[in-house]
Motif scaffolding. Structure first.
Motif, PDB file in Angstrom:
ATOM      1  N   LEU A 198     -18.093  83.282  51.843  1.00 38.69           N
ATOM      2  CA  LEU A 198     -18.203  82.214  52.843  1.00 38.69           C
ATOM      3  C   LEU A 198     -19.063  82.617  54.037  1.00 38.69           C
ATOM      4  O   LEU A 198     -19.090  81.918  55.042  1.00 38.69           O
ATOM      5  N   LEU A 218     -23.795  80.919  52.289  1.00 32.89           N
ATOM      6  CA  LEU A 218     -23.889  79.467  52.382  1.00 32.89           C
ATOM      7  C   LEU A 218     -25.355  79.038  52.392  1.00 32.89           C
ATOM      8  O   LEU A 218     -25.727  78.056  51.754  1.00 32.89           O
ATOM      9  N   ILE A 271     -27.329  76.528  49.901  1.00 36.95           N
ATOM     10  CA  ILE A 271     -28.127  75.394  50.361  1.00 36.95           C
ATOM     11  C   ILE A 271     -29.509  75.404  49.715  1.00 36.95           C
ATOM     12  O   ILE A 271     -29.981  74.391  49.187  1.00 36.95           O
ATOM     13  N   GLN A 274     -16.569  68.992  45.118  1.00 36.25           N
ATOM     14  CA  GLN A 274     -16.148  69.152  46.515  1.00 36.25           C
ATOM     15  C   GLN A 274     -17.256  68.783  47.494  1.00 36.25           C
ATOM     16  O   GLN A 274     -17.001  68.562  48.674  1.00 36.25           O
ATOM     17  N   MET A 275     -18.473  68.758  47.021  1.00 35.33           N
ATOM     18  CA  MET A 275     -19.586  68.482  47.916  1.00 35.33           C
ATOM     19  C   MET A 275     -19.819  66.990  48.113  1.00 35.33           C
ATOM     20  O   MET A 275     -20.506  66.562  49.030  1.00 35.33           O
ATOM     21  N   ASP A 307     -19.239  63.281  49.216  1.00 37.77           N
ATOM     22  CA  ASP A 307     -18.587  62.662  50.365  1.00 37.77           C
ATOM     23  C   ASP A 307     -17.180  62.206  49.971  1.00 37.77           C
ATOM     24  O   ASP A 307     -17.010  61.514  48.959  1.00 37.77           O
ATOM     25  N   GLY A 315     -24.206  63.915  49.047  1.00 33.52           N
ATOM     26  CA  GLY A 315     -23.352  64.508  50.073  1.00 33.52           C
ATOM     27  C   GLY A 315     -24.062  65.637  50.790  1.00 33.52           C
ATOM     28  O   GLY A 315     -23.982  65.771  52.016  1.00 33.52           O
ATOM     29  N   PHE A 316     -24.782  66.399  50.014  1.00 33.24           N
ATOM     30  CA  PHE A 316     -25.497  67.563  50.533  1.00 33.24           C
ATOM     31  C   PHE A 316     -26.490  67.192  51.639  1.00 33.24           C
ATOM     32  O   PHE A 316     -26.679  67.937  52.597  1.00 33.24           O
ATOM     33  N   GLN A 364     -24.978  71.437  57.640  1.00 35.43           N
ATOM     34  CA  GLN A 364     -25.054  71.607  56.191  1.00 35.43           C
ATOM     35  C   GLN A 364     -24.138  72.730  55.721  1.00 35.43           C
ATOM     36  O   GLN A 364     -23.501  72.634  54.675  1.00 35.43           O
ATOM     37  N   ARG A 365     -24.071  73.783  56.513  1.00 37.10           N
ATOM     38  CA  ARG A 365     -23.170  74.890  56.156  1.00 37.10           C
ATOM     39  C   ARG A 365     -21.711  74.445  56.191  1.00 37.10           C
ATOM     40  O   ARG A 365     -20.901  74.873  55.376  1.00 37.10           O
ATOM     41  N   ARG A 371     -20.380  71.633  55.417  1.00 34.52           N
ATOM     42  CA  ARG A 371     -19.977  70.985  54.169  1.00 34.52           C
ATOM     43  C   ARG A 371     -19.958  71.975  53.016  1.00 34.52           C
ATOM     44  O   ARG A 371     -19.051  71.958  52.184  1.00 34.52           O
ATOM     45  N   MET A 372     -20.964  72.839  52.989  1.00 31.06           N
ATOM     46  CA  MET A 372     -21.030  73.829  51.914  1.00 31.06           C
ATOM     47  C   MET A 372     -19.833  74.767  51.988  1.00 31.06           C
ATOM     48  O   MET A 372     -19.256  75.138  50.966  1.00 31.06           O
ATOM     49  N   ARG A 373     -19.441  75.129  53.202  1.00 39.16           N
ATOM     50  CA  ARG A 373     -18.314  76.039  53.375  1.00 39.16           C
ATOM     51  C   ARG A 373     -17.017  75.390  52.878  1.00 39.16           C
ATOM     52  O   ARG A 373     -16.212  76.018  52.200  1.00 39.16           O
ATOM     53  N   ALA A 417     -16.796  73.062  50.631  1.00 38.34           N
ATOM     54  CA  ALA A 417     -16.845  72.968  49.173  1.00 38.34           C
ATOM     55  C   ALA A 417     -16.559  74.324  48.540  1.00 38.34           C
ATOM     56  O   ALA A 417     -15.744  74.434  47.619  1.00 38.34           O
ATOM     57  N   PHE A 418     -17.203  75.373  49.049  1.00 39.02           N
ATOM     58  CA  PHE A 418     -16.989  76.725  48.535  1.00 39.02           C
ATOM     59  C   PHE A 418     -15.518  77.116  48.680  1.00 39.02           C
ATOM     60  O   PHE A 418     -14.896  77.629  47.764  1.00 39.02           O
ATOM     61  N   SER A 419     -15.010  76.850  49.861  1.00 41.42           N
ATOM     62  CA  SER A 419     -13.655  77.267  50.174  1.00 41.42           C
ATOM     63  C   SER A 419     -12.640  76.591  49.262  1.00 41.42           C
ATOM     64  O   SER A 419     -11.722  77.231  48.746  1.00 41.42           O
TER      65      SER A 419
END
Lengths: 169, 169
Positions: free
Chosen positions: A18, A23, A27, A152-153, A155, B36-37, B127-128, B130-132, B134-136
Motif C-alpha cells: 500500500l 500505488l 496507476i 473494488q475500483m 464506483d 472508476g479509475f 487517484q491513489r 481509490r487505488m489504495r 481497492a488494494f486494501s
DNA sequence: CTTGGAATGTCAACATCCCTGACATAAAGT
DNA sequence: ACTTTATGTCAGGGATGTTGACATTCCAAG
C-alpha cells in the motif's frame, strides 16, 4: 524490489503493497493496460469509421437484447444526445434494430441485426484473444486477484448496479 | 457458444478461467473499473478546464523531470501536434517549464513548476486514494495477481519499453 | 565551409466525440 | 385536461486527435 517477506513479516511490512510507490505502479499499469485493452477493437472500428462509443453500444445491446435507450444510457453513463448520434448511425447502417416497445410504446427496444452480431463477434473475439493471452500467461490465481481488485475500483454506486450483472449469462 | 467443456474434466477444469464467459467478465470489469479509475481526476481537471491529456502529460513530466517532447510523445502514443496544444496550455498557465536542451538545442526539456507539482499532487493523491482502497479491500495476493494480468495486457512492444520503467523510483 | 537531409518542435485548419441547453413528440399516469 | 416519462433533434461549445506546412537546429557528405 518487490517482496521483502523473508522473515516473520512485521505489521508494517504486511502493508508494503500500500505504499505510494506501489500505488503509483498500479496507476501506471492501469493506464498502459487499458491502452492495450482497447487497441485491437480500435483497429477494427477504424475501418468502418466507428469509435469506441459504437463498440460500447454494440457490446451491451448484444449482452442484453431488447434493452431500452434509457437503460443503455444508464449503463454507459453518457447523455442521450451523445448516445443518440451513435445509435442513429448504427440503425442507419443496419447493425441495430430499434423497435417500439410493446407494453410501453414510448420505449425503444434495441437489438443487433445479423450484420450487427457479426461485427460484435469480430470485436469481442479480438478483445477476448488478448484477454485470454493475458489470463493464460498470468494463471488462474492471478486472474482471481485481477478481478478482485478491479471490482473494488468500480464506483460504489455503479458497482451496486453492475454487480451480479457480470455473472449473468 | 460458450464453454462446451463437458467431458474430460480434469484438464479442462483447470482451464475454466479461460472460458469465453470468464473472458467477457474480465472485459466488462476492465471497462467499468477504468471508469472508476479516471473519475476522481476528471472531477479535479474539470474545475480547471483541463482534460485527461493534461493529466497524462503532468503525470509523466513529474515522473521523469527533464524528459523531452519526443520522449513524452513516445510514452503517450499521440502525435506531436496533439501533445503540443496541451503542453502550450500548461506552459502558458505556468504549470510546466519548457527549457531548451543544453546539449541539443532542438530538444525541449520539460519540468513541472511549483504550481504544476501542486496540481500533480492533487491529482495523484485522489487517484491513489481509490487505488489504495481497492488494494486494501482486495488484499496483497489479489494485488499481485492484478499486476500480473495487467502487465500481460500491455501491448508487447510497449511492454518492452515500459517494463522496468514502472519499478524505477 | 557549405549544403542538404533528418530530427525536433510549432502553428493552423479540420474532424470527431462528448457535453449542456432548449425544444418537440408521443405515450403513459393521474 | 394536466403532468410526467421516454425518446429524438438541433444548436453550440470544449477537448482530443489528425494532416499539412513551416521554422529551427544538428550533423554529415561533398
Amino acid at each position: 524490489m518487490a517482496a521483502g517477506f523473508t522473515t516473520n513479516p512485521t505489521r508494517s511490512e504486511q502493508l508494503l503493497f500500500l505504499t505510494d510507490d506501489q500505488l503509483r505502479q498500479g496507476i501506471e499499469l492501469m493506464y498502459f493496460a487499458y491502452r492495450g485493452f482497447t487497441a485491437d477493437p480500435d483497429r477494427i472500428l477504424e475501418e468502418r469509421e466507428y469509435g469506441r462509443a459504437h463498440h460500447r453500444a454494440i457490446h451491451f445491446i448484444n449482452r442484453r437484447p431488447g434493452l431500452t435507450v434509457n437503460e443503455l444510457i444508464d449503463l454507459l453513463g453518457v447523455t442521450k444526445q451523445s448516445l443518440n448520434r451513435v445509435l442513429r448511425q448504427l440503425v442507419e447502417d443496419g447493425l441495430v434494430d430499434s423497435r417500439v416497445g410493446v407494453e410501453d410504446r414510448r420505449h425503444r427496444n434495441l437489438y443487433l441485426t445479423e450484420p450487427g452480431q457479426a461485427l460484435e463477434q469480430e470485436l469481442s473475439a479480438a478483445q477476448r484473444r488478448r484477454m485470454r493471452a493475458a489470463f493464460s500467461n498470468a494463471g488462474p490465481e492471478a486472474v482471481a486477484g485481477f478481478r478482485k481488485v478491479l471490482e473494488q475500483m468500480i464506483d460504489p454506486e455503479l458497482r451496486a448496479r453492475v454487480v451480479g450483472w457480470l455473472d449473468r449469462p
